[in-house]
Scaffold this active site. Structure first.
Site, PDB file in Angstrom:
ATOM      1  N   GLN A  80       4.156  -2.305  -4.941  1.00 16.74           N
ATOM      2  CA  GLN A  80       3.760  -1.140  -5.730  1.00 16.74           C
ATOM      3  C   GLN A  80       4.452   0.111  -5.201  1.00 16.74           C
ATOM      4  O   GLN A  80       3.858   0.894  -4.469  1.00 16.74           O
ATOM      5  CB  GLN A  80       2.229  -0.985  -5.642  1.00 16.74           C
ATOM      6  CG  GLN A  80       1.640   0.019  -6.578  1.00 16.74           C
ATOM      7  CD  GLN A  80       1.554  -0.506  -7.990  1.00 16.74           C
ATOM      8  OE1 GLN A  80       1.446  -1.688  -8.215  1.00 16.74           O
ATOM      9  NE2 GLN A  80       1.601   0.387  -8.940  1.00 16.74           N
ATOM     10  N   PHE A  81       5.715   0.323  -5.592  1.00 17.24           N
ATOM     11  CA  PHE A  81       6.456   1.495  -5.102  1.00 17.24           C
ATOM     12  C   PHE A  81       5.826   2.804  -5.550  1.00 17.24           C
ATOM     13  O   PHE A  81       5.996   3.835  -4.906  1.00 17.24           O
ATOM     14  CB  PHE A  81       7.927   1.430  -5.540  1.00 17.24           C
ATOM     15  CG  PHE A  81       8.169   1.843  -6.964  1.00 17.24           C
ATOM     16  CD1 PHE A  81       8.503   3.155  -7.273  1.00 17.24           C
ATOM     17  CD2 PHE A  81       8.045   0.925  -8.004  1.00 17.24           C
ATOM     18  CE1 PHE A  81       8.723   3.540  -8.584  1.00 17.24           C
ATOM     19  CE2 PHE A  81       8.268   1.307  -9.310  1.00 17.24           C
ATOM     20  CZ  PHE A  81       8.606   2.613  -9.608  1.00 17.24           C
ATOM     21  N   THR A  82       5.034   2.780  -6.633  1.00 15.18           N
ATOM     22  CA  THR A  82       4.444   4.024  -7.144  1.00 15.18           C
ATOM     23  C   THR A  82       3.419   4.634  -6.189  1.00 15.18           C
ATOM     24  O   THR A  82       3.001   5.771  -6.385  1.00 15.18           O
ATOM     25  CB  THR A  82       3.805   3.808  -8.525  1.00 15.18           C
ATOM     26  OG1 THR A  82       2.794   2.807  -8.423  1.00 15.18           O
ATOM     27  CG2 THR A  82       4.845   3.393  -9.551  1.00 15.18           C
TER      28      THR A  82
END
Length: 194
Positions: A80-82
């Site tokens: 989950q890079f966000t």
């Protein structure tokens, strides 16, 4: 590294209409890799996740007594890079996230370490860099001070301290070294020793 832990009754990941992985009772881990992260950060995060006491001891034993291993739960990891999104402006900025190749390498390392540190068959994965549908059934706190329909247990953890805590840690470290005993060596003239 940053992670959001959600205590769940069940969770699953679907990609292009096909279910890729699913778990029963345990943790959904949304994990993001930062641009300054190393394998050491991944190791630290695995330990924190597996030690996190997010379940009650028993019906009357009080909250926050058992971790996912204690309850023999499962873990579903989803990249989950966000989590590194910065909302200083109306549009998110993801400059704090690692580049794709670094993130893939470190996330894969994190996932393999999680499997090795727990039980491989109890640790599932999403698909890195895919459009995933993540479904979950939250497992909220139930106890003396909680109602069964209260909000879910959702905890954010990070391997990096916020700037204010980092300064405090450095200050404590400096203060602890000030109190240490220091020794000096002097050579005295022989006439003083007679």
């Amino acid at each position: 590294m940053k992670a959001v832990l959600q205590r769940v009754k069940s969770a699953s990941v679907t990609v292009d209409g096909q279910q890729i992985s699913s778990i029963g009772r345990g943790l959904l881990v949304l994990a993001g890799v930062g641009k300054e992260d190393t394998e050491k950060d991944m190791d630290t995060m695995v330990g924190r996740i597996l030690r996190a006491k997010l379940w009650p001891a028993d019906e009357d034993g009080g909250q926050w007594k058992k971790n996912v291993q204690d309850i023999e739960g499962e873990v579903l990891c989803v990249s989950q890079f966000t989590l590194y999104g910065d909302m200083k402006k109306a549009k998110p900025n993801f400059n704090g996230a690692a580049d794709v190749e670094t993130a893939r390498r470190l996330y894969d390392y994190f996932f393999q370490k999680m499997r090795a540190a727990y039980k491989p068959e109890r640790v599932q994965n999403g698909v890195f860099q895919a459009m995933m549908d993540v479904d979950l059934r939250n497992d909220g706190p139930v106890g003396v001070n909680y109602r069964s329909h209260d909000a879910a247990v959702t905890i954010e953890i990070s391997t990096k301290l916020p700037p204010s805590e980092e300064k405090e840690k450095k200050k404590e470290s400096d203060e602890s070294t000030e109190g240490e005993k220091k020794s000096y060596e002097f050579k005295l003239p022989a006439s003083l020793l007679e």
